[in-house]
Design an enzyme around this catalytic site. Structure first.
Site, PDB file in Angstrom:
ATOM      1  N   LYS A 100       0.858  -1.195   0.000  1.00 54.90           N
ATOM      2  CA  LYS A 100       0.000   0.000   0.000  1.00 54.90           C
ATOM      3  C   LYS A 100       0.881   1.228   0.000  1.00 54.90           C
ATOM      4  CE  LYS A 100      -4.485   0.883   0.685  1.00 54.90           C
ATOM      5  NZ  LYS A 100      -5.492  -0.171   0.458  1.00 54.90           N
TER       6      LYS A 100
HETATM    7  N1  GLU Z   1      -7.470  -0.110  -2.633  1.00 55.53           N
HETATM    8  C1  GLU Z   1      -8.243  -1.305  -2.748  1.00 55.53           C
HETATM    9  C2  GLU Z   1      -8.158  -2.136  -1.472  1.00 55.53           C
HETATM   10  O1  GLU Z   1      -7.893  -1.622  -0.415  1.00 55.53           O
HETATM   11  C3  GLU Z   1      -7.907  -2.088  -4.006  1.00 55.53           C
HETATM   12  C4  GLU Z   1      -6.511  -2.574  -4.118  1.00 55.53           C
HETATM   13  C5  GLU Z   1      -6.173  -3.176  -5.487  1.00 55.53           C
HETATM   14  O2  GLU Z   1      -7.045  -3.262  -6.334  1.00 55.53           O
HETATM   15  O3  GLU Z   1      -5.018  -3.536  -5.655  1.00 55.53           O
HETATM   16  O4  GLU Z   1      -8.436  -3.298  -1.473  1.00 55.53           O
END
Ligand code: GLU
Length: 391
Positions: A100
């Site tokens: 992230k």
């Molecule tokens: N931001 C989204 C999550 O927290 C999607 C992450 C992604 O698609 O890689 O799951």
């Protein structure tokens, strides 16, 4: 925030009697990157922001997770959310690890050109640590298909045609049908599975949704299409409520025109925070972390909380809800639809092939129902709550 994620992890680790060394390995991020993003504002000033990428674990595949642009973004947030991605991709059994990142910039205070410069500078500074087989970013809070398109474009400048470096892209730039609504759709499937266990369906319940961004608004639309009654919702402008059920297509038209839910003629204004304790069968926190805390968890009136946001419930709040007999469908299960369709998008990019929307939705439904079933079965067999079972 990281402390809370680690606490939830450790509850599952206690149950599994995992030794300390294994816990340390599973909790420590593989790589933490922080960069300084200096760009120029439209009127020639220097803008200063920080960028982060925490790569938590790659044992199950390339690391995967969103980019968040929010003033609260820091290393602690990125690390906690990266760890959640590792467990989330494992819960739905897609071949990824977790990561992230993002920036502490505030897109509401930036022009489109300023945001573009920050995004492309971020890619320039991070390009060595991401890639289609290494770490694949995606949208998260305050980032969207447009930003993902910029990322692909900038990365392509250095490494050649690489659509698989990022997911959640615009359709015309190798995005997938169904990606934008995928998290909301997954939330709907998770709630359906919960209700089906005792023979109910979405048309039997009232729902309060905190947050009307991409996830909250799509969940509202899809649940309402299946007959669910959305009685309250909110965004930064405050809350709105209508016990008869808010006309969601009309609200979507309203927000498309006015940007916010406030002022919508088909509902009464209420305090934004009251959406969390509003009288409804189902509560869907779909905004930021720490929405449900020790201060408001005792006031929640819903029988089930579906965590569409990441980490919306503090450990204290989780325990209060649990003691009160309120079921919590945890983030790493409930909101996994987004990363699941990200996986489909990445697979399509690698194959240079596009799936029809029906196929995307069918496969998503299959993945979500299977994941829900395996977590619910484990919870039933062990007596654990759904969160500990999922972890
Ligand atoms: N931001 C989204 C999550 O927290 C999607 C992450 C992604 O698609 O890689 O799951």
């Amino acid at each position: 925030m990281l402390e809370a994620t680690n606490l939830f992890f450790n509850r599952a680790a206690d149950h599994l009697e995992l030794p300390e060394d294994l816990r340390t390995i599973l909790l420590t991020p593989r790589r933490v990157v922080r960069v300084e993003i200096v760009t120029e504002s439209d009127d020639g000033r220097l803008l200063h922001h920080l960028g982060f990428r925490v790569q938590h674990n790659s044992v199950r595949g390339p690391m995967k997770g969103g980019l968040r642009f929010h003033p609260s973004m820091d290393e602690d947030h990125a690390a906690s959310l990266a760890s959640l991605m590792t467990w989330k991709t494992a819960v739905v059994d897609i071949p990824y690890g977790g990561a992230k990142g993002g920036s502490n910039c505030d897109p509401s205070k930036l022009s489109n050109r300023e945001l573009y410069r920050i995004t492309t500078r971020f890619v320039e500074l991070m390009k060595e640590v991401v890639g289609p087989t290494v770490d694949i970013p995606a949208p998260d809070v305050n980032t969207n298909a447009q930003v993902m398109g910029w990322i692909m474009d900038e990365y392509t400048k250095y490494y050649g045609f690489s659509p698989g470096v990022v997911t959640g892209k615009p359709l015309d730039l190798f995005g997938s049908l169904g990606r934008e609504e995928a998290t909301g759709r997954g939330v709907m499937y998770a709630l359906q599975e919960y209700l089906q266990a005792d023979g109910r369906s979405l048309s039997d319940v009232s729902v309060s949704i905190q947050g009307f961004g991409n996830v909250g608004s799509n969940a509202a639309r899809l649940i309402a299409e299946q007959g669910g009654r959305i009685v309250a919702t909110s965004d930064i402008s405050g809350g709105i409520a209508n016990e008869q059920g808010i006309d969601i297509p009309a609200l979507l038209e309203w927000t498309a025109e006015h940007g916010v839910v406030a002022g919508f003629p088909g509902a009464e204004p209420i305090d934004g925070a009251d959406v969390l304790t509003f009288k409804a069968d189902v509560l869907i926190p779909a905004a930021l972390e720490d929405a449900l805390t020790a201060d408001n968890a005792a006031e929640v009136q819903a029988e089930v909380v579906v965590e569409a946001a990441n980490a919306p419930t503090t450990p204290d709040a989780h325990d209060i809800l649990h003691r009160r007999g309120i079921t919590v469908i945890p983030d790493i299960l409930a909101n996994a639809g987004g990363v699941t369709v990200s996986y489909f998008e990445w697979s399509q990019n690698i194959q240079q092939f596009r799936w029809e929307l029906d196929r995307v939705n069918q496969e998503l439904e299959r993945v979500m129902r299977r994941a829900y079933g395996s977590v619910a079965d484990l919870a039933r067999d062990t007596g654990l709550d759904l969160r500990t079972a999922a972890f």
